[in-house]
Design a protein around this motif. Sequence first.
Motif, short mmCIF file in Angstrom:
data_model
loop_
_atom_site.label_atom_id
_atom_site.label_comp_id
_atom_site.label_asym_id
_atom_site.label_seq_id
_atom_site.Cartn_x
_atom_site.Cartn_y
_atom_site.Cartn_z
N ASN A 98 0.82 -1.21 0.00
CA ASN A 98 0.00 0.00 0.00
C ASN A 98 0.85 1.26 0.00
O ASN A 98 0.32 2.37 0.05
CB ASN A 98 -0.92 0.01 1.22
CG ASN A 98 -1.75 -1.25 1.34
OD1 ASN A 98 -1.91 -1.80 2.42
ND2 ASN A 98 -2.29 -1.73 0.23
N LEU A 99 2.19 1.10 -0.04
CA LEU A 99 3.07 2.27 -0.06
C LEU A 99 3.03 2.92 -1.43
O LEU A 99 2.95 2.25 -2.45
CB LEU A 99 4.50 1.84 0.27
CG LEU A 99 4.72 1.09 1.59
CD1 LEU A 99 6.18 0.73 1.75
CD2 LEU A 99 4.24 1.91 2.77
N GLY A 100 3.11 4.24 -1.44
CA GLY A 100 3.13 4.95 -2.72
C GLY A 100 2.42 6.28 -2.66
O GLY A 100 2.18 6.84 -1.58
N ASP A 101 2.05 6.80 -3.83
CA ASP A 101 1.43 8.12 -3.95
C ASP A 101 -0.09 8.02 -4.01
O ASP A 101 -0.63 7.26 -4.81
CB ASP A 101 1.94 8.83 -5.21
CG ASP A 101 3.44 9.12 -5.14
OD1 ASP A 101 3.87 9.62 -4.09
OD2 ASP A 101 4.15 8.83 -6.12
N TYR A 102 -0.76 8.82 -3.18
CA TYR A 102 -2.21 8.93 -3.17
C TYR A 102 -2.57 10.35 -3.59
O TYR A 102 -1.95 11.32 -3.14
CB TYR A 102 -2.78 8.65 -1.77
CG TYR A 102 -2.60 7.23 -1.32
CD1 TYR A 102 -3.65 6.32 -1.38
CD2 TYR A 102 -1.37 6.79 -0.82
CE1 TYR A 102 -3.49 5.01 -0.96
CE2 TYR A 102 -1.20 5.48 -0.40
CZ TYR A 102 -2.26 4.59 -0.47
OH TYR A 102 -2.10 3.29 -0.06
N THR A 103 -3.56 10.46 -4.45
CA THR A 103 -3.98 11.76 -4.96
C THR A 103 -5.45 12.00 -4.64
O THR A 103 -6.29 11.11 -4.85
CB THR A 103 -3.78 11.84 -6.48
OG1 THR A 103 -2.41 11.60 -6.79
CG2 THR A 103 -4.18 13.21 -7.01
N LEU A 104 -5.74 13.19 -4.14
CA LEU A 104 -7.12 13.61 -3.86
C LEU A 104 -7.57 14.57 -4.95
O LEU A 104 -6.92 15.59 -5.20
CB LEU A 104 -7.21 14.29 -2.49
CG LEU A 104 -8.53 15.00 -2.17
CD1 LEU A 104 -9.68 13.99 -2.10
CD2 LEU A 104 -8.42 15.78 -0.87
N GLU A 105 -8.69 14.22 -5.62
CA GLU A 105 -9.28 15.09 -6.63
C GLU A 105 -10.67 15.49 -6.20
O GLU A 105 -11.45 14.65 -5.72
CB GLU A 105 -9.33 14.39 -8.00
CG GLU A 105 -7.96 14.12 -8.62
CD GLU A 105 -8.08 13.51 -10.00
OE1 GLU A 105 -9.22 13.32 -10.47
OE2 GLU A 105 -7.02 13.22 -10.61
N ILE A 106 -10.98 16.78 -6.35
CA ILE A 106 -12.31 17.30 -6.02
C ILE A 106 -12.87 17.97 -7.26
O ILE A 106 -12.26 18.89 -7.82
CB ILE A 106 -12.26 18.29 -4.85
CG1 ILE A 106 -11.69 17.60 -3.60
CG2 ILE A 106 -13.65 18.85 -4.56
CD1 ILE A 106 -11.53 18.52 -2.41
N ASN A 107 -14.01 17.44 -7.74
CA ASN A 107 -14.65 17.94 -8.95
C ASN A 107 -13.68 17.94 -10.13
O ASN A 107 -13.63 18.88 -10.94
CB ASN A 107 -15.22 19.35 -8.73
CG ASN A 107 -16.34 19.35 -7.72
OD1 ASN A 107 -17.06 18.35 -7.57
ND2 ASN A 107 -16.49 20.45 -7.00
N GLY A 108 -12.87 16.87 -10.22
CA GLY A 108 -11.97 16.70 -11.35
C GLY A 108 -10.67 17.48 -11.26
O GLY A 108 -9.85 17.42 -12.18
N VAL A 109 -10.45 18.22 -10.17
CA VAL A 109 -9.23 19.02 -10.01
C VAL A 109 -8.37 18.41 -8.93
O VAL A 109 -8.85 18.14 -7.82
CB VAL A 109 -9.58 20.48 -9.66
CG1 VAL A 109 -8.29 21.30 -9.47
CG2 VAL A 109 -10.46 21.11 -10.75
N ARG A 110 -7.08 18.19 -9.23
CA ARG A 110 -6.16 17.63 -8.25
C ARG A 110 -5.93 18.64 -7.14
O ARG A 110 -5.52 19.77 -7.38
CB ARG A 110 -4.84 17.26 -8.91
CG ARG A 110 -3.82 16.69 -7.93
CD ARG A 110 -2.58 16.20 -8.62
NE ARG A 110 -2.87 15.04 -9.48
CZ ARG A 110 -1.93 14.30 -10.05
NH1 ARG A 110 -0.65 14.59 -9.87
NH2 ARG A 110 -2.26 13.27 -10.81
N LYS A 111 -6.18 18.21 -5.90
CA LYS A 111 -6.07 19.12 -4.76
C LYS A 111 -4.90 18.78 -3.85
O LYS A 111 -4.33 19.67 -3.24
CB LYS A 111 -7.37 19.07 -3.94
CG LYS A 111 -8.59 19.62 -4.69
CD LYS A 111 -8.44 21.09 -5.01
CE LYS A 111 -9.70 21.64 -5.67
NZ LYS A 111 -9.56 23.08 -5.99
N GLU A 112 -4.55 17.50 -3.72
CA GLU A 112 -3.51 17.15 -2.76
C GLU A 112 -2.84 15.84 -3.13
O GLU A 112 -3.48 14.94 -3.67
CB GLU A 112 -4.13 17.03 -1.36
CG GLU A 112 -3.12 17.03 -0.25
CD GLU A 112 -2.45 18.38 -0.09
OE1 GLU A 112 -1.27 18.47 -0.45
OE2 GLU A 112 -3.08 19.31 0.39
#
Length: 468
Positions: A98-112
Amino acid sequence: MFWIVLFCSCFWRLDGLLLQGGTLKEGDAVTLNSYFIMMDDNVIQWRFGKENTLIAEINVTADRIAVYDDVLDGRFRDRLKLDKQTGSLTITDITTENLGDYTLEINGVRKENFHVNMPVSMTPVFVLKGDSVTLNSDLTEMKRYDWIQWRFENTIIAQINKEFDRIAVYDDVLGGRFRDRLKLDNQTGSLTITNTTDEHTGLYERKTKFWTTEFFLVVFNEISVKEGDSVTLNSDLTEMKHYDWIRWRFKNEKTVIAVINKRFGRIAVYDDVFDGRFRDRLKLDKQTGSLTITDTRTEHTGVYKLQMRVSDRLSLKAFRVSVYARLPVPVISRECSSSSSSSSCSLVCSAVNVSLVTLSWYKGDRLLSSISACNLSSLSLPLEVEYQDENTYSCVINNPISNQTQHLNITNLCHACSDSVHCCGPTEAVIRLVLSALVGVATVILLVYDIRSRRAEQHQAHIHTSET
């Protein structure tokens, strides 16, 4: 031993969004917080890895909340929890997969972006008991001022120092468990352990002037079982405590077939993996974590790895299971000789539907010949003996865990042949009997025809005499 550090690779401060980090151990849970207040038209998506794979999402408009924990070989199965109020994602019972990069997108826009990493490197190495294993230095050649030190459980067992031209192995330490088993490569600094035993399992460290690398060596045994029988892989635990966890894997490092996590009250078997070959065959002891495989098949042959954290200590175990098909019964037959004056007897021992077996001829206790095969429809082994030989011969079929023996008294089959039927194998004997029967019938027909012909000639002659 394993430590996982959570940090932010890109830090943005947003209204309603705050990144929080922390330190946790493998097997614990980590929450990637958004602290976002869900609006009527919000779509929150969590993605993982370079492929940007969707693993969880909330769609307020569609009134949908979903986790996709079967993607990426099922490494997130039963581990993802999504907060429908804030959109925060929790990963429970975290593993190295489970190690690696996680990306949060809100309404199709990368936020974090979040990055979960394990800063300490420890390489697992597996070796079958009795075999040799080499722990590599990753060098092709040591230079003038290089040095390498090898440790096992914090005890120096070997070192090499090029500057002082010194090379040494300390195989008498730790009760002599490494005596006459250590070989240090003077060119590369790699360490080889020969004739490994269970007591060589443990943590090895390779120290140089620049870095330290850890290896966890697992020496495992081979377990043999007949097809259809059950086999239990023991964890050697008597009882799992509150924070203990275990994971069982088969072949593929990333595929888990069973898991227990006491902290989260989780016990599960995943018998639908590997094309369902384990379906309804896995039993997990919730007290000890031992795994039982029932009604085994040859497709269950392979290496099973157990990773566990017990009393806050991480350890590894492994087992190589070999499932052998049940042995067929060998059949002994006799081949016909083209010459009735032959002084030898030709025998054939055969078996059908053989898998990983050896077929052998013995004279008393002495091996005469043998042949091995893997997955054949039939296997045969001939033998020539003298007619007057009164020794006992045996045909034996075996695999590593069992054998079938067919004993033969040569005098019963090998004798001088006045009757050709007895000189043949069963198939040819039947053919000869049929041919003999056909010849007999033909002879009778000819005799009947001849008798009737003669009677007809005599009758004609009698009529002719009467007329005269």
